[in-house]
Design an enzyme around this catalytic site. Structure first.
Site, short mmCIF file in Angstrom:
data_model
loop_
_atom_site.label_atom_id
_atom_site.label_comp_id
_atom_site.label_asym_id
_atom_site.label_seq_id
_atom_site.Cartn_x
_atom_site.Cartn_y
_atom_site.Cartn_z
N SER A 303 0.83 -1.12 -0.17
CA SER A 303 -0.06 0.12 -0.21
C SER A 303 0.81 1.22 0.22
O SER A 303 1.58 1.52 -0.91
CB SER A 303 -0.99 -0.13 1.05
OG SER A 303 -1.97 0.90 1.15
N ASP A 314 10.58 5.02 -10.02
CA ASP A 314 10.48 5.59 -11.31
C ASP A 314 11.45 6.67 -11.50
O ASP A 314 11.68 7.13 -12.79
CB ASP A 314 8.70 6.07 -11.44
CG ASP A 314 7.86 4.93 -11.56
OD1 ASP A 314 8.39 3.58 -11.75
OD2 ASP A 314 6.71 5.21 -11.55
N LYS A 328 -0.76 -4.02 -3.50
CA LYS A 328 -2.03 -3.13 -3.24
C LYS A 328 -1.89 -1.97 -3.70
O LYS A 328 -1.34 -1.03 -3.30
CB LYS A 328 -2.28 -3.01 -1.67
CG LYS A 328 -3.62 -2.52 -1.19
CD LYS A 328 -3.75 -2.52 0.29
CE LYS A 328 -5.07 -1.96 0.71
NZ LYS A 328 -5.17 -0.49 0.55
#
Length: 400
Positions: A303, A314, A328
């Site tokens: 999460s 990224d 999640k």
């Protein structure tokens, strides 16, 4: 208007809508509820689908030989609706359950001292707090909780299991776990006051800092900033950030934490709801932009922890070491429904800065290092932790 009054008003509206549709057939009609809300014919049609619920209630009152509590029927019906969605993260919480849920993000409660997550409809122990009743009793990360006080629990009863494990300080709770898919153990655990310290850290050798985050509660952001500043003031030039066994927590808090490593104004995460509405959360900037960074992850990194991991990956501002994360990629909101109750509902998917939704997929580490299963059965020792050793090796290389 509290939830009881709302329920009665809607019950009247639904029954009236059903009667009107029966009388007028397909004519376009509308009904104005108290407060000015207008319900049209299509909403009448939708409401009529729930007629059977009221027919069953009528039959129960007519035939059932026993006491009927209308409040319990209402709660059961609502819980049934959320359970039918087969989404373990969407639940209706009664007063006790809501209080237990709220305490989890506020930083203190009376319970057994574990963090749990739902995986494949199982309640899995993510971690046990240091010196907690659960850890002292012998409960281990990775254990699957099957029963609480003899009552079977699955992922669908997540909030029920949490509520049952919490309780008055000094009282006992029996927790039955399945270990390694074969061994069953039942532990009698004495509840105690649990103060959640979600941030811990220290200076290692060679100007390397280490910080572990156990979850993202209301205090994690400011405590992380304080710990990071403390370690930088001591000479930290690189950081190992440990997100293993971190089940997540508050979206705003994880954005605050990872902002320390991302230039101000860059996207940290975006959420998109069922209507296509997009909410972009940007970095606020922070203390460690450009600092060499290694992040430890495992299968219980979930999460909000995956939001941090996804942003680090990224933007290539650090190296992920360990194992694939939990997966999640959805966001919940909590709606106060009155009388101390609340609805926790999945209301959006979230996307990493590169636009990836990792739900049921997870995030692969840049450097894969498995944690041996046999080590989970032993007291933790950093010296025998292969994931930590690899992280230390990599952060040293980055700092050359």
């Amino acid at each position: 208007m509290n939830i009881k009054k709302k329920w009665i008003a809607w019950t009247v509206a639904i029954v009236l809508a059903t009667n009107l549709l029966t009388y007028y057939g397909t004519r376009r009609i509308s009904l104005v509820l108290p407060g000015g809300t207008t319900i049209g014919a299509q909403q009448f049609t939708d409401a009529s689908k729930f007629q059977k619920m009221f027919e069953v209630r009528h039959l129960l009152n007519k035939l059932y030989d026993g006491k009927i509590d209308d409040n319990a029927l209402v709660e059961g019906a609502i819980k049934g609706m959320t359970a039918a969605l087969n989404d373990p993260y969407t639940v209706f919480m009664n007063q006790k359950e809501y209080e237990a849920f709220s305490s989890q993000t506020e930083g203190a409660y009376s319970g057994v001292g574990i963090q749990i997550e739902v995986k494949e409809n199982n309640i899995v122990v993510v971690s046990t707090f240091e010196d907690s009743p659960a850890k002292k009793a012998g409960i281990l990360p990775g254990d699957v909780i099957e029963k609480v006080n003899g009552t079977d629990v699955t992922g669908k009863e997540y909030d029920k299991a949490v509520t049952m494990m919490k309780g008055k300080e000094g009282t006992n709770v029996d927790i039955t776990v399945l270990r390694n898919s074969k061994d069953t153990h039942t532990y009698a655990v004495k509840r105690s006051k649990i103060t959640i310290d979600t941030v811990s850290g220290e200076m290692l050798s060679n100007n390397i800092a280490y910080i572990k985050l156990s979850m993202f509660d209301e205090n994690t952001g400011k405590n992380f900033d304080s710990k990071l500043k403390e370690l930088k003031d001591k000479g930290a030039k690189g950081l190992v950030l440990d997100l293993r066994q971190n089940p997540g927590g508050l979206l705003t808090t994880c954005v605050d934490v990872v902002s320390n490593f991302i230039p101000k104004g860059k996207t940290v995460v975006s959420t998109v709801d069922k209507n296509g509405n997009k909410d972009v959360r940007e970095s606020k900037g922070g203390l460690a932009v450009g600092m060499p960074l290694v992040v430890l992850t495992d299968g219980l990194t979930a999460s909000a922890s995956e939001i941090v991991s996804g942003a680090v990956r990224d933007y290539k501002i650090g190296t992920l070491v360990g194992e694939k994360t939990f997966g999640k990629g959805v966001v919940q909101t909590v709606v106060d429904t009155g009388d101390g109750t609340a609805l926790k509902v999945t209301m959006a998917k979230y996307y990493t800065p590169n636009g990836e939704n990792i739900h049921k997929i997870g995030i692969q580490p840049d450097v894969k290092v498995e944690y041996p299963e046999d080590l989970l059965k032993k007291p933790y020792s950093r010296s025998s932790d292969p994931q930590f050793s690899k992280a230390l090796e990599l952060i040293k290389e980055k700092m050359k």
